[in-house]
Design a protein around this motif. Structure first.
Motif, short mmCIF file in Angstrom:
data_model
loop_
_atom_site.label_atom_id
_atom_site.label_comp_id
_atom_site.label_asym_id
_atom_site.label_seq_id
_atom_site.Cartn_x
_atom_site.Cartn_y
_atom_site.Cartn_z
N MET A 101 -7.13 -0.75 -3.27
CA MET A 101 -5.65 -0.95 -4.37
C MET A 101 -5.70 -2.07 -4.78
O MET A 101 -4.71 -2.66 -5.54
CB MET A 101 -4.64 -0.50 -3.23
N VAL A 129 2.15 -1.93 -0.72
CA VAL A 129 1.18 -0.87 -0.51
C VAL A 129 0.84 -0.65 0.95
O VAL A 129 0.83 -1.47 1.77
CB VAL A 129 -0.21 -1.38 -0.94
N MET A 130 0.93 0.45 1.39
CA MET A 130 0.78 1.05 2.78
C MET A 130 -0.34 2.27 2.83
O MET A 130 -0.35 3.09 2.26
CB MET A 130 1.85 1.33 3.49
N ALA A 131 -0.84 2.14 3.95
CA ALA A 131 -1.80 3.15 4.48
C ALA A 131 -2.04 3.61 5.90
O ALA A 131 -1.57 2.45 6.74
CB ALA A 131 -3.38 3.03 3.99
N VAL A 132 -2.29 4.76 6.53
CA VAL A 132 -2.52 4.76 7.61
C VAL A 132 -3.87 5.44 8.09
O VAL A 132 -4.37 6.25 7.07
CB VAL A 132 -1.45 5.63 8.27
N ASP A 133 -4.37 5.21 9.17
CA ASP A 133 -5.82 5.86 9.46
C ASP A 133 -5.72 5.99 11.00
O ASP A 133 -5.40 5.04 11.76
CB ASP A 133 -6.97 4.98 9.02
N HIS A 140 0.18 -2.71 5.69
CA HIS A 140 0.78 -2.86 4.75
C HIS A 140 0.15 -4.31 4.03
O HIS A 140 0.04 -5.09 4.57
CB HIS A 140 2.40 -3.30 5.24
N THR A 195 -1.22 1.52 10.99
CA THR A 195 -0.52 1.57 9.61
C THR A 195 -0.64 -0.03 9.25
O THR A 195 -0.23 -0.84 9.78
CB THR A 195 0.88 1.94 9.62
N ASP A 227 -8.67 0.47 2.78
CA ASP A 227 -7.99 1.33 1.99
C ASP A 227 -7.13 0.19 1.07
O ASP A 227 -6.88 0.33 -0.11
CB ASP A 227 -6.82 2.16 2.68
N LEU A 228 -6.48 -0.85 1.53
CA LEU A 228 -5.97 -1.97 0.73
C LEU A 228 -6.65 -2.60 -0.09
O LEU A 228 -6.29 -2.77 -1.26
CB LEU A 228 -5.43 -3.00 1.80
#
Lengths: 322, 322
Positions: free
Chosen positions: B76, B40-44, B132, B130, B72-73
């Protein structure tokens, strides 16, 4: 706003991959790394006025934002898969976003890179791309395996990145891509990550890096991580006709040694294997030139055509010589 | 410079993980995703003057840069693992970097987040993180599973993020963290991602999102992705005593509905399961409050204490109401 801008880019890159379980539109993306593969990831940021000139075509920026990151994957011998984009824009300029997306997609599509997430914010123009790729477990190319006696080689030609940047500053960001100057401009606008070469080098090169800071600096990183030194022959540097035509052989050599933005691969390979590696690279359309040798010691030394050591320190290059 | 700055941050976060095969110092990091897990990955991105006030303590920025991503993680249901940091700094200010690194590490350490790569560039102060993490295959919480009849719930309390920001603007970035105002300031400076709650909600919540844009906007995202509507009761919003003391109940409610930066989780759950979920969350120290219900239709509607529908459009909230 944020949402629709990044969606726009996602739509432009339109690519389905079975390993993207959930792409954009949620708090985070959900991905599946194939069994037996390591995940390889890198991030690079580009800031207006630092990494590119104001007025640069948005499509060129979109291409380059991805290219410099794919170049890092190439240096690891990885196959690219996914990208995340953090885009900071002075205002929600749809035409900028569309141009940026088009350039990004133009490079993403042939390499099957899916944009799986991102973030658009207001602020001074800048963007950060995070890329992800795969290598078979344990097979990543690294900087730390160069050994005494290995040959130092580079793909393609060096110096055009720095030469192109000099042309851009002189001729302006809107100059046309024609003739020798055009070749250099195109190199700085649309650098081509050496992904196919990276795959060939897997299992063959003892170390590898991409040339982003300049050959001396980047080979210096290999030396430092591997605990070795390197000796280069300046007259063996692969310098393009275009570069030498525009800048003359001496300046071309300087750009080749210390200019950045080439996005070629510099790698080391046991001497006995060099010829075979050249042949393998040629089969994917990539030239490779031996330019020197790994030696005991530390740092990078350069010999001129007469065999004299060039004094990198007095030339003001001490921070390049690792 | 770039290299040593990001190394400094890496050193401050010092954390060994067996799944980091190669961390910082090469062209890219090499990682191993555990078998049976999705990635699972996100960027801000956060930009000075847009997401934080000039003069904000570097340690608070380091914390928050990671916190908003971990949030964000959390949404999820993912367990965090790795982060990449792209830091843009006006000048190579070592004391800024050390402070930033300390705040980043302070949050990274308890959550076992390893900084595996990064990039430091010159330019206007901004950073992109970012992150993970992992979820068991197929178990990620998403925004698209809300069903008619589900209860809408939120963890903790809402509105303190917006209240804290208002205090910060009034009292200045250097105001002390004391009393009710201090509680709000601390919330905006050091938001706590609800990772434990996210894990509890896995397999229980039908949808989940973190509250970064504001409850109405974020619940609106759930509604839009799930193809449903939602009805909230304003008087059931969990508003802290501190928020109500400082701003009065009406403004507190407004902040709770439309303020951002809370980093709580908003989720939906089948009504029959709500009580059990509350109990499970309580066991990890997290409160959860039912604030409304998922209905057929679209968008989010809010009832006041007398049962009257609040006209979100005339209140100027039309862009929140999804």
């Amino acid at each position: 706003m944020e949402f629709s801008l990044i969606d726009r880019i996602g739509a432009a890159t339109q690519l389905r991959r079975d390993d993207v379980l959930l792409g954009m539109g949620d708090d985070a993306a959900v991905l599946q790394v194939p069994a037996g593969q390591n995940l390889v990831m890198a991030v690079d940021t580009m800031v207006e006025g630092v990494h590119f000139l104001p007025g640069t075509a948005p499509a060129d920026l979109g291409w380059k934002a991805l290219a410099v990151n794919l170049s890092d994957l190439a240096a690891m011998g990885a196959v690219p898969a996914w990208a995340l984009l953090a885009l900071t824009l002075p205002k929600g300029d749809a035409s900028f976003v569309d141009g940026f997306a088009a350039g990004f997609a133009e490079l993403a599509r042939p390499h099957r890179v899916a944009l799986v997430g991102g973030d658009t914010t207001g602020g001074p123009l800048a963007f950060s791309v995070t890329v992800h790729g795969f290598v078979p477990a344990g097979a990543a190319l690294t900087r730390d395996g160069a050994r005494e006696g290995d040959l130092v080689m580079v793909t393609g030609s060096v110096g055009e990145g720095a030469g192109g940047l000099a042309c851009l500053r002189q001729h302006g960001v809107l100059a046309q891509d024609e003739g020798a100057i055009g070749q250099l401009l195109s190199r700085v606008r649309r650098p081509r990550p050496q992904l196919a070469a990276g795959l060939v080098l897997r299992g063959q090169a003892s170390s590898c890096i991409d040339i982003s800071d300049g050959l001396l600096a980047d080979l210096g990183h290999i030396c430092q991580r591997s605990g070795v030194g390197a000796e280069l022959d300046a007259d063996r540097l692969p310098l393009s006709d275009a570069l030498q035509t525009v800048f003359g052989p001496e300046q071309a050599c300087l750009y080749g040694l210390s200019g950045g933005d080439d996005y070629e691969l510099c790698f080391t390979v046991p001497a006995a294997r060099a010829h075979a590696v050249q042949g393998d690279l040629a089969r994917v359309g990539c030239s490779a030139t031996p330019i020197g040798r790994i030696v005991r010691g530390e740092g990078v030394s350069v010999r001129d055509a007469r065999g004299q050591w060039i004094d990198l320190h007095s030339a003001g290059w001490d921070h390049f010589a690792a």
